[in-house]
Enzyme design. Structure first.
Site, short mmCIF file in Angstrom:
data_model
loop_
_atom_site.label_atom_id
_atom_site.label_comp_id
_atom_site.label_asym_id
_atom_site.label_seq_id
_atom_site.Cartn_x
_atom_site.Cartn_y
_atom_site.Cartn_z
N ASP A 1 4.36 -9.30 -14.19
CA ASP A 1 5.63 -9.56 -14.88
C ASP A 1 6.48 -10.52 -14.06
O ASP A 1 6.87 -10.20 -12.93
CB ASP A 1 6.36 -8.23 -15.10
CG ASP A 1 7.51 -8.35 -16.10
OD1 ASP A 1 7.90 -9.48 -16.44
OD2 ASP A 1 8.01 -7.29 -16.54
N GLU B 1 9.84 -8.13 -24.76
CA GLU B 1 10.39 -6.78 -24.61
C GLU B 1 11.88 -6.75 -24.94
O GLU B 1 12.40 -5.70 -25.29
CB GLU B 1 10.13 -6.22 -23.20
CG GLU B 1 10.84 -6.95 -22.09
CD GLU B 1 10.47 -6.43 -20.71
OE1 GLU B 1 9.30 -6.10 -20.48
OE2 GLU B 1 11.38 -6.36 -19.86
N GLU C 1 3.71 -12.11 -17.85
CA GLU C 1 4.75 -11.65 -18.78
C GLU C 1 6.08 -12.35 -18.52
O GLU C 1 6.45 -12.57 -17.36
CB GLU C 1 4.88 -10.14 -18.60
CG GLU C 1 5.99 -9.50 -19.40
CD GLU C 1 6.07 -8.00 -19.12
OE1 GLU C 1 5.08 -7.41 -18.64
OE2 GLU C 1 7.14 -7.43 -19.37
N TRP D 1 17.99 -11.74 -14.10
CA TRP D 1 17.35 -10.62 -13.42
C TRP D 1 16.04 -10.31 -14.12
O TRP D 1 15.94 -10.38 -15.32
CB TRP D 1 18.25 -9.36 -13.44
CG TRP D 1 17.50 -8.24 -12.80
CD1 TRP D 1 17.24 -8.06 -11.47
CD2 TRP D 1 16.83 -7.16 -13.48
NE1 TRP D 1 16.49 -6.94 -11.29
CE2 TRP D 1 16.20 -6.38 -12.49
CE3 TRP D 1 16.70 -6.80 -14.84
CZ2 TRP D 1 15.45 -5.24 -12.79
CZ3 TRP D 1 15.96 -5.68 -15.14
CH2 TRP D 1 15.35 -4.91 -14.13
N ARG E 1 -0.69 -3.35 -13.85
CA ARG E 1 0.30 -4.38 -13.53
C ARG E 1 0.57 -4.34 -12.04
O ARG E 1 0.81 -3.27 -11.48
CB ARG E 1 1.58 -4.09 -14.30
CG ARG E 1 2.65 -5.16 -14.14
CD ARG E 1 3.94 -4.78 -14.84
NE ARG E 1 4.91 -4.27 -13.88
CZ ARG E 1 6.23 -4.28 -14.05
NH1 ARG E 1 6.76 -4.77 -15.14
NH2 ARG E 1 7.04 -3.79 -13.14
N ARG F 1 5.48 -8.20 -27.14
CA ARG F 1 5.86 -6.96 -26.46
C ARG F 1 6.97 -6.16 -27.14
O ARG F 1 7.45 -5.17 -26.59
CB ARG F 1 6.27 -7.30 -25.03
CG ARG F 1 5.05 -7.69 -24.27
CD ARG F 1 5.12 -7.69 -22.80
NE ARG F 1 6.03 -6.85 -22.10
CZ ARG F 1 5.83 -5.57 -21.85
NH1 ARG F 1 4.74 -4.95 -22.27
NH2 ARG F 1 6.72 -4.87 -21.17
N GLU G 1 1.92 -0.65 -22.59
CA GLU G 1 2.46 -0.36 -21.25
C GLU G 1 2.73 1.13 -21.11
O GLU G 1 3.22 1.78 -22.04
CB GLU G 1 3.77 -1.14 -21.05
CG GLU G 1 4.37 -0.96 -19.66
CD GLU G 1 5.66 -1.77 -19.46
OE1 GLU G 1 6.31 -2.13 -20.46
OE2 GLU G 1 6.01 -2.04 -18.29
N HIS H 1 9.35 -11.62 -15.21
CA HIS H 1 10.70 -11.13 -15.50
C HIS H 1 11.73 -12.26 -15.63
O HIS H 1 12.81 -12.21 -15.02
CB HIS H 1 11.13 -10.08 -14.47
CG HIS H 1 11.83 -8.90 -15.07
ND1 HIS H 1 13.19 -8.77 -15.07
CD2 HIS H 1 11.35 -7.81 -15.72
CE1 HIS H 1 13.53 -7.65 -15.69
NE2 HIS H 1 12.43 -7.05 -16.09
N TYR I 1 11.73 -8.05 -8.00
CA TYR I 1 11.58 -7.23 -9.20
C TYR I 1 10.30 -6.37 -9.15
O TYR I 1 9.25 -6.83 -8.73
CB TYR I 1 11.53 -8.11 -10.47
CG TYR I 1 11.07 -7.32 -11.65
CD1 TYR I 1 11.93 -6.43 -12.28
CD2 TYR I 1 9.74 -7.37 -12.06
CE1 TYR I 1 11.49 -5.63 -13.31
CE2 TYR I 1 9.29 -6.58 -13.10
CZ TYR I 1 10.17 -5.71 -13.71
OH TYR I 1 9.72 -4.90 -14.72
O1 EZ4 Z 1 12.80 -4.31 -16.51
O2 EZ4 Z 1 12.63 -1.97 -19.17
O3 EZ4 Z 1 7.78 -4.76 -18.32
N1 EZ4 Z 1 8.66 -4.04 -18.06
C1 EZ4 Z 1 9.91 -4.40 -17.72
C2 EZ4 Z 1 10.89 -3.29 -17.55
C3 EZ4 Z 1 12.32 -3.77 -17.71
C4 EZ4 Z 1 13.18 -2.60 -18.08
C5 EZ4 Z 1 14.61 -3.04 -18.37
O4 EZ4 Z 1 15.34 -1.99 -18.92
O5 EZ4 Z 1 10.16 -5.57 -17.58
O6 EZ4 Z 1 10.69 -2.67 -16.32
CO CO Z 2 8.70 -6.77 -18.50
#
Ligand code: EZ4
Ligand code: CO
Length: 402
Positions: A210, A262, A236, A402, A147, A283, A339, A212, A159
């Site tokens: 990611d 996730e 992701e 976030w 990643r 995930r 992961e 995010h 991030y």
């Molecule tokens: O930000 O698990 O793909 N992994 C992620 C993680 C999340 C954290 C949040 O608690 O997006 O790093």
């Molecule tokens: Co993630």
């Protein structure tokens, strides 16, 4: 085999973890991960105040019945706190059942479907060239999938970028750190990162990214299209998934594979996404998605629609989740990838484990149960340290995801 005690252990060997230990009258015990990053005490109280007292005296072998008892019995269904608590109980009970059978957990699930579990590591850097170097370093460590996240010029606290250390640990302060998010800067930047990564490292290495939850569906569609020449393994969390139907729009526009889930804690969180084949990788993992019992159902539903697993495995998932997830991964027929963010030495010392890394793959080991234990004496040396996840604001000051 009756449940004698159910105890919650909170420890902070570098970061906070909540662990449930269930002991039986036959001396066999099991452990489960109850960590919900930034909300640890809520799950600890849920377990201590509301779950542990009603577990005592129950037959530890009745995993399904206890799952249904806690899920239906709460009346207030689902939600991350409830489901993390149920997950911890479920994981501990599967650990007990496998230990009592003298088998590694994957054998109870149906045996190995593969010899080893493909994992992806996390490479990140302050800028494109630092990220290119870091991906190269992960390749030299044997990783086959990586990643890549990078700092973005003009964006404070992008991030996924560590501040000077090897490990990225976002929950960094007692009150949330405020970061800034600039969608235009990101959309202009992200394709350049992957163009440069392919140029430097060639076409074979699997690259993941990611987003995010930072984009709107139409922005995510545009980015997915821009990524296509660089053949990502997945993008992701392109947009938040409360509105599962939103992914129809992204899907109409791009063939970049999508990974999601996730933060999911229920099979209902992903039903439309799976049934309409709107994603490629799910995930959800053991700690937040209802333990082995529900994760298995999610994977079976996903399998009907060609969706493969890609279990969350950041450092806030304790080694207990990593161990349990690896047994699941070794068994699950529609496995995709796992992961893997290495824990610190302090964390590994508190949670001795049977799993091991070799040449880009993990194996859960052959110890009975899920193969992860907790050293309570060491755990007691690391008291709870309140930390929360950051928040993000747009450049005009509006709150964002976030
Ligand atoms: O930000 O698990 O793909 N992994 C992620 C993680 C999340 C954290 C949040 O608690 O997006 O790093
Ligand atoms: Co993630």
């Amino acid at each position: 085999m009756k449940i004698k005690t159910a105890r919650v252990i909170v420890t902070c060997p570098g970061r906070n973890f909540v662990t449930l230990k269930i002991e039986t009258d036959e001396g066999v015990y099991g452990i489960g991960d109850a960590t919900l990053n930034g909300r640890e005490k809520a799950v600890a109280s849920y377990l201590e105040d509301h779950v542990a007292p009603i577990l005592i005296g129950r037959d530890a072998r009745r995993i399904e019945d206890i799952w249904q008892f806690l899920y239906r019995g709460a009346y207030w269904r689902r939600g991350p706190v409830t489901m993390t608590a149920i997950s911890a109980v479920d994981t501990a009970l599967w650990d007990i059942k496998a230990k009592a059978a003298g088998m590694p957990l994957y054998q109870l699930l149906g045996g190995a479907s593969r010899d080893r579990v493909l994992v992806y590591g996390h490479a990140n850097g302050a800028d494109i060239e630092a990220t290119v170097d870091e991906v190269g370093r992960y390749m030299s460590l044997g990783y086959k999938a990586i990643r890549a996240q990078s700092g973005i010029p003009g964006v404070k606290g992008a991030y996924g970028v560590a501040r000077g250390k090897m490990y990225y640990e976002p929950a960094d302060a007692a009150a949330p750190t405020e970061t800034v998010w600039d969608t235009t800067a990101y959309l202009n930047f992200a394709p350049k990162l992957f163009e440069r990564l392919r140029e430097a490292h060639g076409p074979v290495i699997e690259l993941l990214h990611d987003i995010h939850h930072r984009l709107t569906p139409i922005e995510a569609a545009r980015l997915g299209k821009a990524f296509e020449p660089f053949r990502l393994f997945w993008m992701e969390d392109p947009t938040p998934a409360e509105n599962q139907e939103a992914f129809r729009l992204i899907r109409q526009h791009t063939v970049t594979p999508i990974a999601l889930g996730e933060v999911f804690n229920s099979i209902h969180d992903c039903r439309t996404l799976l049934e309409e084949q709107l994603i490629d990788y799910i995930r959800a993992t053991v700690a937040h998605a209802g333990g082995i019992t529900q994760l298995r159902r999610i994977a079976d539903l996903a399998g009907l629609y060609h969706v493969r697993t890609g279990c969350h495995g950041a450092t806030d998932l304790s080694p207990v989740t990593m161990g349990a997830a690896l047994h699941f991964d070794l068994w699950v027929p529609n496995f995709g990838i796992q992961e893997y963010m290495m824990h610190t030495e302090e964390t590994d010392a508190v949670f001795p484990h049977a799993y091991s890394f070799d040449d880009g793959y993990l194996h859960p080991g052959e110890a009975p149960g899920h193969g992860v234990d907790i050293d309570e004496k060491r755990a007691a040396k690391h008291p709870y340290d309140p930390k929360q996840l950051p928040v993000a604001r747009l450049t005009d000051g509006s709150m964002w995801n976030w």
